[in-house]
Design an enzyme around this catalytic site. Structure first.
Site, PDB file in Angstrom:
ATOM      1  CE  LYS A 192      -3.543  -2.593   0.153  1.00 33.74           C
ATOM      2  NZ  LYS A 192      -4.889  -2.951   0.466  1.00 33.74           N
TER       3      LYS A 192
HETATM    4  C1  LIG Z   1      -5.804  -3.935   0.889  1.00 29.90           C
HETATM    5  C2  LIG Z   1      -7.240  -3.616   0.993  1.00 29.90           C
HETATM    6  C3  LIG Z   1      -8.007  -3.982   2.119  1.00 29.90           C
HETATM    7  C4  LIG Z   1      -7.531  -4.924   3.174  1.00 29.90           C
HETATM    8  O1  LIG Z   1      -6.342  -4.632   3.800  1.00 29.90           O
HETATM    9  P1  LIG Z   1      -5.515  -5.798   4.546  1.00 29.90           P
HETATM   10  O2  LIG Z   1      -4.541  -5.032   5.363  1.00 29.90           O
HETATM   11  O3  LIG Z   1      -4.870  -6.632   3.493  1.00 29.90           O
HETATM   12  O4  LIG Z   1      -6.462  -6.576   5.382  1.00 29.90           O
HETATM   13  C5  LIG Z   1      -9.310  -3.546   2.187  1.00 29.90           C
HETATM   14  N1  LIG Z   1      -9.864  -2.823   1.209  1.00 29.90           N
HETATM   15  C6  LIG Z   1      -9.174  -2.473   0.101  1.00 29.90           C
HETATM   16  C7  LIG Z   1      -9.845  -1.644  -0.939  1.00 29.90           C
HETATM   17  C8  LIG Z   1      -7.847  -2.869  -0.050  1.00 29.90           C
HETATM   18  O5  LIG Z   1      -7.187  -2.513  -1.158  1.00 29.90           O
END
Ligand SMILES: *Cc1c(COP(=O)(O)O)cnc(C)c1O
Length: 375
Positions: A192
């Site tokens: 991210k």
């Molecule tokens: C990555 C993501 C999540 C979940 O995050 P995690 O830390 O992997 O649980 C939720 N919503 C969206 C849109 C994402 O891209």
């Protein structure tokens, strides 16, 4: 030939290695692995960056969404409106809590929740709306908030892909993505825009009461140790991850600028080709390009992916199957005529490498290689 990565975490690490390594070792030596001072310090620094009153850290972005739903006190059978054109986590937590996910279509240009579809999906059972700031650009929050307030609905912003993006209100005021609705949630998954070196997540809110409840839920429903007033979960950001995030947070704006620069270069390279639509920049949001996602017209997508692959260039489909067509969720949608844009987009989107370390020469190589396939 060694292929290019979709996301280059290794080069990013090399530039901050000294600080990161020290931050990790300091936590190890302190042995304050859980709820150590780094966690509090990071939460405060993130709250300050976002301009939000409360940041409640948790274990990952999926937990953040789940804790948000629990914090709103939603009951089984309550309906929660969300796009189907998203990562499964958004929908998963709704289903897990016995709530009913109600899918709405997205705008075909911004990939985010379509406001007229939202209004149509509201029923007397609707309790909350979960817009997703997909690919790094905000959903149209001002419109969503006005619909929400008209129908007395809570708004939870899934900000996992848009941390650092600015929402721009019609009067010119700005607010960070995730600080506009009742609750914002995010993920610090390594890839991210603000990623740690493992799992991590957080919730944001300006509402003191919600903050208190959320904090409790994330901590086994307790405020005082061993006294549990709510059914909660165990969801913590660990101190090593918090220490890493403290090193990376001051770089977030720079990382997002680098992504935007790379996106501008891609845009320029693809502009002459009508088979390619480059990502629309909405006037109500900045874009932090978690993904750089094209729409293809009259292009053999599988062939293009194979062609790029032969040159060591990865390309991804986010996401290859929309949530309403997934095995686990397809029973929720008997008639999918209202999800036309979602279905159509699934067939034409293509995401190219995008990260903070993308050099101009690499963007040129990727775009030139792609363009060769069109000719
Ligand atoms: C990555 C993501 C999540 C979940 O995050 P995690 O830390 O992997 O649980 C939720 N919503 C969206 C849109 C994402 O891209």
């Amino acid at each position: 030939m060694k292929g290019l990565p979709m996301v280059d975490l290794a080069s990013q690490y090399q530039k901050i290695k000294g600080q990161i390594d020290k931050a990790i070792i300091d936590v190890v030596e302190s042995t304050a692995f859980i709820n150590g001072p780094e966690v509090k310090a990071f939460s405060d620094e993130l709250a300050n960056y976002l301009g939000v009153k409360h940041v409640i850290p948790c274990a990952n972005g999926t937990d953040a969404l789940q804790i948000a739903m629990m914090g709103l006190g939603l009951k089984p059978g309550d309906e929660v409106i969300t796009p189907s054109f998203t990562y499964v986590a958004t929908v998963e937590v709704i289903a897990l809590l016995g709530l009913v996910p109600v899918f709405v279509d997205v705008d075909p240009d911004t990939f985010t929740m379509d406001l007229s579809a939202l209004e149509k999906a509201i029923t007397p059972k609707t309790k909350a709306i979960v817009p997703v700031h997909l690919y790094g650009q905000c959903a149209e929050m001002e419109g969503i908030l006005s619909i929400a307030s008209k129908h007395n609905l809570a708004v939870v912003e899934d900000t996992a892909q848009a941390i650092g993006a600015d929402y721009i209100f019609k009067d010119g005021k700005k607010a960070k993505a995730g600080t506009i609705g009742d609750i914002g949630t995010t993920s610090f998954f390594p890839s991210k825009n603000l990623g740690c070196y493992g799992d991590g997540g957080a919730l944001f809110t300006n509402n003191d009461e919600l903050a208190t409840v959320i904090r409790k839920i994330a901590n086994h429903g307790q405020e005082v140790r061993y006294y549990h007033s709510l059914v909660g979960v165990n969801s913590r950001l660990d101190s090593i991850q918090a220490a890493i995030l403290r090193v990376k947070l001051p770089h977030l704006d720079g990382y997002n600028d680098a992504r935007r620069n790379a996106a501008d270069l891609y845009d320029k390279a693809f502009a002459p080709y009508e088979q390619i639509s480059t990502p629309k920049r909405a006037d109500y949001s900045t874009h932090v390009f978690h993904q750089y996602t094209l729409k293809l017209t009259g292009v053999n997508r599988d062939g293009l992916i194979a062609h790029l692959g032969e040159h060591g260039i990865p390309a991804m489909l986010y996401y290859p199957v929309p949530v309403h067509r997934q095995e686990a969720y397809k029973h929720l949608t008997t008639d999918e005529s209202h999800l036309k844009n979602t279905n159509d987009l699934t067939d034409v989107v293509l995401s190219l490498p995008m990260h903070s370390e993308l050099e101009e020469s690499t963007v040129s190589f990727i775009s030139e290689t792609l363009i060769k396939f069109l000719k």
